[in-house]
Design a protein around this motif. Sequence first.
Motif, PDB file in Angstrom:
ATOM      1  N   ALA A 397      -8.204  -5.995  -6.265  1.00  0.00           N
ATOM      2  CA  ALA A 397      -7.110  -6.092  -5.297  1.00  0.00           C
ATOM      3  C   ALA A 397      -6.636  -7.531  -5.150  1.00  0.00           C
ATOM      4  CB  ALA A 397      -7.569  -5.539  -3.946  1.00  0.00           C
ATOM      5  N   THR A 398      -7.561  -8.476  -5.091  1.00  0.00           N
ATOM      6  CA  THR A 398      -7.184  -9.886  -4.944  1.00  0.00           C
ATOM      7  C   THR A 398      -6.446 -10.376  -6.177  1.00  0.00           C
ATOM      8  OG1 THR A 398      -9.146 -10.241  -3.569  1.00  0.00           O
ATOM      9  CG2 THR A 398      -8.057 -12.195  -4.456  1.00  0.00           C
ATOM     10  N   LEU A 401      -2.867  -8.982  -6.239  1.00  0.00           N
ATOM     11  CA  LEU A 401      -1.995  -9.694  -5.300  1.00  0.00           C
ATOM     12  C   LEU A 401      -1.402 -10.939  -5.940  1.00  0.00           C
ATOM     13  CD1 LEU A 401      -3.708  -9.718  -1.771  1.00  0.00           C
ATOM     14  CD2 LEU A 401      -1.396  -8.918  -2.310  1.00  0.00           C
ATOM     15  N   ARG A 402      -2.228 -11.684  -6.666  1.00  0.00           N
ATOM     16  CA  ARG A 402      -1.784 -12.945  -7.243  1.00  0.00           C
ATOM     17  C   ARG A 402      -1.042 -12.739  -8.560  1.00  0.00           C
ATOM     18  NH1 ARG A 402      -6.320 -17.522  -6.082  1.00  0.00           N
ATOM     19  NH2 ARG A 402      -4.436 -18.756  -6.435  1.00  0.00           N
ATOM     20  N   PHE A 422       4.186  -2.571  -2.803  1.00  0.00           N
ATOM     21  CA  PHE A 422       3.561  -3.894  -2.845  1.00  0.00           C
ATOM     22  C   PHE A 422       4.256  -4.840  -1.868  1.00  0.00           C
ATOM     23  CE2 PHE A 422       3.426  -8.234  -4.494  1.00  0.00           C
ATOM     24  CZ  PHE A 422       2.048  -8.420  -4.669  1.00  0.00           C
ATOM     25  N   PRO A 423       3.525  -5.699  -1.141  1.00  0.00           N
ATOM     26  CA  PRO A 423       2.068  -5.874  -1.142  1.00  0.00           C
ATOM     27  C   PRO A 423       1.348  -5.086  -0.033  1.00  0.00           C
ATOM     28  CG  PRO A 423       3.057  -7.664   0.071  1.00  0.00           C
ATOM     29  CD  PRO A 423       4.195  -6.755  -0.345  1.00  0.00           C
ATOM     30  N   VAL A 424       2.086  -4.232   0.699  1.00  0.00           N
ATOM     31  CA  VAL A 424       1.503  -3.573   1.871  1.00  0.00           C
ATOM     32  C   VAL A 424       0.276  -2.748   1.497  1.00  0.00           C
ATOM     33  CG1 VAL A 424       1.924  -1.903   3.715  1.00  0.00           C
ATOM     34  CG2 VAL A 424       3.707  -3.547   3.087  1.00  0.00           C
ATOM     35  N   THR A 426      -1.569  -2.908  -1.133  1.00  0.00           N
ATOM     36  CA  THR A 426      -2.673  -3.732  -1.644  1.00  0.00           C
ATOM     37  C   THR A 426      -3.519  -4.246  -0.494  1.00  0.00           C
ATOM     38  OG1 THR A 426      -1.360  -4.413  -3.568  1.00  0.00           O
ATOM     39  CG2 THR A 426      -3.279  -5.758  -3.018  1.00  0.00           C
ATOM     40  N   TRP A 427      -2.858  -4.688   0.574  1.00  0.00           N
ATOM     41  CA  TRP A 427      -3.590  -5.154   1.756  1.00  0.00           C
ATOM     42  C   TRP A 427      -4.318  -3.990   2.442  1.00  0.00           C
ATOM     43  CZ3 TRP A 427      -4.968  -9.887   2.464  1.00  0.00           C
ATOM     44  CH2 TRP A 427      -4.173 -10.938   2.001  1.00  0.00           C
ATOM     45  N   VAL A 428      -3.703  -2.816   2.422  1.00  0.00           N
ATOM     46  CA  VAL A 428      -4.360  -1.636   2.981  1.00  0.00           C
ATOM     47  C   VAL A 428      -5.647  -1.344   2.209  1.00  0.00           C
ATOM     48  CG1 VAL A 428      -4.179   0.875   3.246  1.00  0.00           C
ATOM     49  CG2 VAL A 428      -2.278  -0.590   3.932  1.00  0.00           C
ATOM     50  N   LEU A 430      -7.480  -3.507   0.495  1.00  0.00           N
ATOM     51  CA  LEU A 430      -8.462  -4.541   0.836  1.00  0.00           C
ATOM     52  C   LEU A 430      -9.102  -4.258   2.192  1.00  0.00           C
ATOM     53  CD1 LEU A 430      -6.724  -7.808  -0.418  1.00  0.00           C
ATOM     54  CD2 LEU A 430      -9.014  -7.018  -1.063  1.00  0.00           C
ATOM     55  N   ALA A 431      -8.284  -3.822   3.146  1.00  0.00           N
ATOM     56  CA  ALA A 431      -8.822  -3.474   4.467  1.00  0.00           C
ATOM     57  C   ALA A 431      -9.776  -2.292   4.355  1.00  0.00           C
ATOM     58  CB  ALA A 431      -7.681  -3.150   5.425  1.00  0.00           C
TER      59      ALA A 431
END
Length: 480
Positions: A397-398, A401-402, A422-424, A426-428, A430-431
Motif C-alpha cells: 500500500a505504501t 501510494l508513492r 485513488f488515493p482514498v 489506498t488509505w482505507v 492501510l487503515a
Amino acid sequence: MNRTPSSAAPAREHGDAVQGAGPGSDSTLSNGLKQRHLSMIALGGVIGAGLFVGSRAGIAAAGPSIVLAYAVSGALVMLIMRMLGEMAAANPASGSFSVHAERSIGSWAGFTAGWMFTALLCVAVAAEALGAADVMVQWFPASQPWMWVLLFMVIFTGTNLTAVSNFGEFEFWFAALKVAAIGVFLVLGVLAILGLLPGTQAPGASHLTGDGGFLPKGVDGLMVGLLASVFAYGGLETVTIAAAESKDPVRGVARAVRTAMWRIALFYVGSMAVIVTVIPWSAPSIAKSGPYVAVLDYLKIPAAGQIMNVVILVALLSAVNANLYGSSRMAYSLISRGQGPAFLGKVSGGVPRRAVLLCSAFGFLAVVFSFLWPTTVFQWLLNMVGAAVLVVWGFIATAQLRMRRTLEREAPEKLVVKMWAFPVLTWVALAGIVAVLLLMLRDESQRIQLLFTGGFGVVLAVIGLVRQRSLGRGAGPAGQ
C-alpha cells in the motif's frame, strides 16, 4: 544503476536478471508460463488450505457472522490485489512488491518485504507438507509422516528445478480440481438451501438467526473470526510473481486482478454463506470433520469425508508447490539486486536452481525442526512469520501510494490497471491493515505472533538500512 519506475523496461524488470545477461540468454528467467497457467494459478490461488482447513476455527468463533468476517477481510484483500496489480502491470518483476517497495520507498524496504515474504513461504512449505502428510497417514496408518514429507519435498523440489512450464502444469491441474470441487459444493449447497435437493427441506434463515442469532458470541467473536479469515487469503500475491515469467505479463496480471472480486465473493464468502445456512454453526460435526465434510454428510453425499480429504490433500500439495516457486523467485530477485549471496543467483535453463535449492532446504529444515522441537524452534518460526503477510500488505500500500504519483507524472501509459478511487481506498486499506494489527495485539492468542513478527521485521529493516547506507543507495524514489 538505480532507476525510477519510468525508466524501467515496460515488459519485464531487468533488475531481476543477473547483471550482464541479455534477454533470452540462459542467465535470465524464462517466459514459459502460458495465459491458461496464469489464469488458473490466479483462480486456484484463491482456494487454499486455509479455506478448507482453517475455516472451522472462524465458524466456531463467529458463528453465522463468519460470512461478514470473510466479506470484510475479502474487501481488504481485493484492495491489496488491485494495488499490487497496478504496480505489477506497470512494471512486471519476479520480485513483485519487493521491487516496487525498493523503488518507491528505498532499498531497505525491498530487502525487508522480500526476505520476510521468502521466510513466510518457506515456513509455509513445511506447514503445508506436514498437513499433507497427516492426510496420507490417515489413509496409510502403518506409514510415518516423515516418509510422506520427504516424498512431497523431493517431488516438488524436482518440479521447481525443471522448466517453469512444469510448475505451471502442476498448478493448472491442481487448481482445476479445487475449482471443480468448490463449484460442485456451491451448487449442491444452493440446491439444498432452495429445497431442490432430494431429501432436503429449505432451511430459510433458521440457522442464520437461530442458534444464538447472527452474532452468537457478540462483536468479540466476530473480531476473532475476522482474524481467522484474513490469514486464509494469504498466497494471492504469487500470481503477480508468476506473471513475470509469462509471455504477456501485463495482460496476465491485468486479467487476474480484474477477476479477483467475483472469485473472492464466490469461493470464500459464498461457501461460508452456504455452510452456516445449511447446518447450524454449532453443529459438532463441523468441529469434528470440518465444515465442508459436515455439510456434505448432512446432504447424504456418499463418501463425503474421503472426497474432501482428496481435495484438502490437493490444496495442501498445491500450496507446497506454489510456495516453493514463490519463495525461490523472490529470493532470486533479491539476490539479483545485490540483496543476498551472489553465488545463489545463477540461472540455468531459465530457472534459478540454486535459489530453489536454498528455499527447499530451508523448508525441509523447518520440517525437521517440527519433529525435533515442535513446541520451541518450530513454534518460534511459525510465530516469526505469523503476521508477515500484514507487513507485506503494508509495504504494498505504501509503495503504491508513492509509485502511482510517479507513474502519473512520468509514464501514465503504464497505468493499464488502476487502483479504484485513488488515493482514498489506498488509505482505507492501510487503515484496515492497522486495524487488523490492533486486533491481533488485543487478542492474547495472536499477540505473541505479532511481537515475534515485529521483532523479525525490525531486524530485517535494520540490516536493510545498514546495507542501504553502506552502499550509498537512495532512501526513496529519487535515489532509485
